[in-house]
Design a protein around this motif. Structure first.
Motif, PDB file in Angstrom:
ATOM      1  N   GLN A 109       0.880  -1.061  -0.030  1.00 37.67           N
ATOM      2  CA  GLN A 109      -0.104  -0.064   0.127  1.00 37.67           C
ATOM      3  C   GLN A 109       0.925   1.327   0.106  1.00 37.67           C
ATOM      4  N   LEU A 110       2.006   1.357   0.592  1.00 33.35           N
ATOM      5  CA  LEU A 110       2.910   2.547   0.828  1.00 33.35           C
ATOM      6  C   LEU A 110       3.422   2.527  -0.673  1.00 33.35           C
ATOM      7  N   TRP A 111       3.893   1.534  -1.314  1.00 40.93           N
ATOM      8  CA  TRP A 111       4.428   1.582  -2.523  1.00 40.93           C
ATOM      9  C   TRP A 111       3.486   2.123  -3.540  1.00 40.93           C
ATOM     10  N   ALA A 112       2.096   1.774  -3.439  1.00 38.45           N
ATOM     11  CA  ALA A 112       0.962   2.403  -4.330  1.00 38.45           C
ATOM     12  C   ALA A 112       1.208   4.025  -4.160  1.00 38.45           C
ATOM     13  N   TRP A 113       1.196   4.122  -2.929  1.00 40.00           N
ATOM     14  CA  TRP A 113       1.071   5.596  -2.742  1.00 40.00           C
ATOM     15  C   TRP A 113       2.436   6.323  -3.302  1.00 40.00           C
ATOM     16  N   GLN A 114       3.343   5.823  -2.953  1.00 45.37           N
ATOM     17  CA  GLN A 114       4.572   6.364  -3.803  1.00 45.37           C
ATOM     18  C   GLN A 114       4.363   6.427  -5.120  1.00 45.37           C
ATOM     19  N   ALA A 115       4.030   5.371  -5.810  1.00 46.84           N
ATOM     20  CA  ALA A 115       3.510   5.571  -7.142  1.00 46.84           C
ATOM     21  C   ALA A 115       2.701   6.632  -7.602  1.00 46.84           C
ATOM     22  N   LEU A 116       1.750   6.742  -6.899  1.00 45.34           N
ATOM     23  CA  LEU A 116       0.786   8.104  -7.182  1.00 45.34           C
ATOM     24  C   LEU A 116       1.375   9.050  -6.965  1.00 45.34           C
ATOM     25  N   GLN A 117       2.260   9.206  -6.002  1.00 45.55           N
ATOM     26  CA  GLN A 117       2.943  10.623  -5.799  1.00 45.55           C
ATOM     27  C   GLN A 117       3.894  10.922  -6.850  1.00 45.55           C
ATOM     28  N   ALA A 118       4.431   9.962  -7.423  1.00 44.95           N
ATOM     29  CA  ALA A 118       5.386  10.049  -8.514  1.00 44.95           C
ATOM     30  C   ALA A 118       4.880  10.378  -9.587  1.00 44.95           C
ATOM     31  N   ALA A 119       3.563  10.183  -9.848  1.00 44.75           N
ATOM     32  CA  ALA A 119       2.642  10.764 -11.030  1.00 44.75           C
ATOM     33  C   ALA A 119       1.937  11.927 -10.610  1.00 44.75           C
ATOM     34  N   GLN A 120       2.432  12.566  -9.613  1.00 40.62           N
ATOM     35  CA  GLN A 120       2.057  13.964  -9.184  1.00 40.62           C
ATOM     36  C   GLN A 120       0.344  13.837  -8.768  1.00 40.62           C
ATOM     37  N   VAL A 121      -0.091  12.631  -8.344  1.00 37.28           N
ATOM     38  CA  VAL A 121      -1.305  12.530  -7.814  1.00 37.28           C
ATOM     39  C   VAL A 121      -1.149  12.698  -6.335  1.00 37.28           C
ATOM     40  N   MET A 122      -1.553  13.877  -5.905  1.00 38.70           N
ATOM     41  CA  MET A 122      -1.320  14.552  -4.511  1.00 38.70           C
ATOM     42  C   MET A 122      -2.658  14.235  -3.765  1.00 38.70           C
ATOM     43  N   PRO A 123      -2.554  14.197  -2.209  1.00 35.12           N
ATOM     44  CA  PRO A 123      -3.900  14.347  -1.580  1.00 35.12           C
ATOM     45  C   PRO A 123      -4.695  15.514  -1.854  1.00 35.12           C
ATOM     46  N   ALA A 124      -3.932  16.540  -2.048  1.00 29.84           N
ATOM     47  CA  ALA A 124      -4.720  17.856  -2.074  1.00 29.84           C
ATOM     48  C   ALA A 124      -4.831  18.211  -3.567  1.00 29.84           C
ATOM     49  N   GLY A 125      -5.821  18.758  -3.890  1.00 33.97           N
ATOM     50  CA  GLY A 125      -6.171  19.568  -4.979  1.00 33.97           C
ATOM     51  C   GLY A 125      -7.237  18.629  -6.248  1.00 33.97           C
ATOM     52  N   ASN A 126      -7.444  17.490  -5.610  1.00 35.59           N
ATOM     53  CA  ASN A 126      -8.282  16.680  -6.364  1.00 35.59           C
ATOM     54  C   ASN A 126      -9.279  15.743  -5.419  1.00 35.59           C
ATOM     55  N   PRO A 127     -10.598  15.903  -5.299  1.00 35.49           N
ATOM     56  CA  PRO A 127     -11.160  15.159  -4.278  1.00 35.49           C
ATOM     57  C   PRO A 127     -11.052  13.781  -4.422  1.00 35.49           C
ATOM     58  N   ALA A 128     -11.124  13.275  -5.891  1.00 35.91           N
ATOM     59  CA  ALA A 128     -10.733  11.858  -5.926  1.00 35.91           C
ATOM     60  C   ALA A 128      -9.382  11.163  -5.256  1.00 35.91           C
ATOM     61  N   ALA A 129      -8.389  12.009  -5.362  1.00 34.80           N
ATOM     62  CA  ALA A 129      -6.936  11.659  -4.623  1.00 34.80           C
ATOM     63  C   ALA A 129      -6.929  11.705  -3.329  1.00 34.80           C
ATOM     64  N   SER A 130      -7.916  12.749  -2.820  1.00 39.30           N
ATOM     65  CA  SER A 130      -7.857  12.901  -1.391  1.00 39.30           C
ATOM     66  C   SER A 130      -8.712  11.647  -0.746  1.00 39.30           C
ATOM     67  N   PHE A 131      -9.923  11.161  -1.462  1.00 37.87           N
ATOM     68  CA  PHE A 131     -10.674   9.966  -0.932  1.00 37.87           C
ATOM     69  C   PHE A 131      -9.752   8.799  -0.684  1.00 37.87           C
ATOM     70  N   PHE A 132      -9.059   8.505  -2.067  1.00 34.75           N
ATOM     71  CA  PHE A 132      -8.214   7.494  -2.243  1.00 34.75           C
ATOM     72  C   PHE A 132      -7.366   7.336  -1.072  1.00 34.75           C
ATOM     73  N   TYR A 133      -6.448   8.534  -0.622  1.00 33.99           N
ATOM     74  CA  TYR A 133      -5.616   8.454   0.476  1.00 33.99           C
ATOM     75  C   TYR A 133      -6.171   8.452   1.617  1.00 33.99           C
ATOM     76  N   LEU A 134      -7.241   8.705   1.847  1.00 35.18           N
ATOM     77  CA  LEU A 134      -8.072   8.636   3.022  1.00 35.18           C
ATOM     78  C   LEU A 134      -8.695   7.268   3.559  1.00 35.18           C
ATOM     79  N   LEU A 135      -9.547   6.825   2.402  1.00 33.70           N
ATOM     80  CA  LEU A 135      -9.773   5.441   2.494  1.00 33.70           C
ATOM     81  C   LEU A 135      -8.740   4.397   2.491  1.00 33.70           C
TER      82      LEU A 135
END
Length: 205
Positions: A109-135
């Motif tokens: 799961q941490l690796w998946a988070w790192q992959a998203l962050q490397a693709a510039q998908v951050m918790p802030a700015g997009n509610p879809a990303a925010s919910f992904f990190y939250l859930l």
């Protein structure tokens, strides 16, 4: 040495009143956690119909983490069955492997988070990303809590045997099944739930 302990007689499971109350407490906790995740999923479904919602692609690591959680759940189930049969060598092996799968799940799961962050998908700015990190974080916290109980149980597996200890392993397995069920629902919602599907489910599409 594998010490065989006879399983409890039919009708005596759980083995005592204290074990029964512990099992009831676990059911209550899982009920509260289910309500919490249900509310989060409902908020996720309602929020995704807004104009600033931008779906994100699920990292491929989530497929591996799902497989690890399935394997951990099956291993703990086998450990619980072996404990009731008194096969404690198998219990220790399967209990250890199940916990290792849970630890690997968190790492994936941490690796998946790192992959998203490397693709510039951050918790802030997009509610879809925010919910992904939250859930996924909320589920990860529940897995970590389960690992605490697993560690206590695994530590005692080298010294304890008998129906009461077998019941503790059965409770660990029950909680792992719950974690797997919650994760499958979250994974399906995050990966495949769409605003069109939500409107269809609600009858407003």
């Amino acid at each position: 040495m594998n010490t065989a302990v006879a399983p409890p007689p039919l009708g005596s499971w759980p083995p005592d009143r204290r074990a029964a109350s512990t099992g009831t407490g676990l059911w209550a906790f899982m009920g509260v956690a289910t309500a919490l995740f249900t509310l989060f999923i409902l908020a996720y479904a309602m929020r995704m119909d807004s104009g600033d919602w931008s779906p994100i692609a699920m990292p491929w690591q989530l497929w591996l983490s799902t497989a690890l959680l399935v394997a951990g759940s099956l291993l703990l189930r086998r450990a619980a069955v072996a404990a009731r049969s008194g096969h404690w060598a198998a219990v220790r092996m399967q209990l250890g492997a199940g916990g290792a799968c849970a630890l690997a799940f968190l790492g994936m799961q941490l690796w998946a988070w790192q992959a998203l962050q490397a693709a510039q998908v951050m918790p802030a700015g997009n509610p879809a990303a925010s919910f992904f990190y939250l859930l996924t974080a909320m589920h990860g916290l529940h897995v970590m809590g389960g690992l605490v109980g697993w560690a206590v149980t695994a530590r005692g597996a080298g010294r304890a045997a008998g129906p009461a200890f077998a019941w503790r392993i059965a409770l660990c397995a029950r909680y792992w099944h719950f974690l797997l069920g919650v994760w499958l629902v979250l994974f399906a919602a995050l990966g495949w739930l769409t605003p069109e599907a939500v409107r269809w489910i609600c009858g407003t599409g």
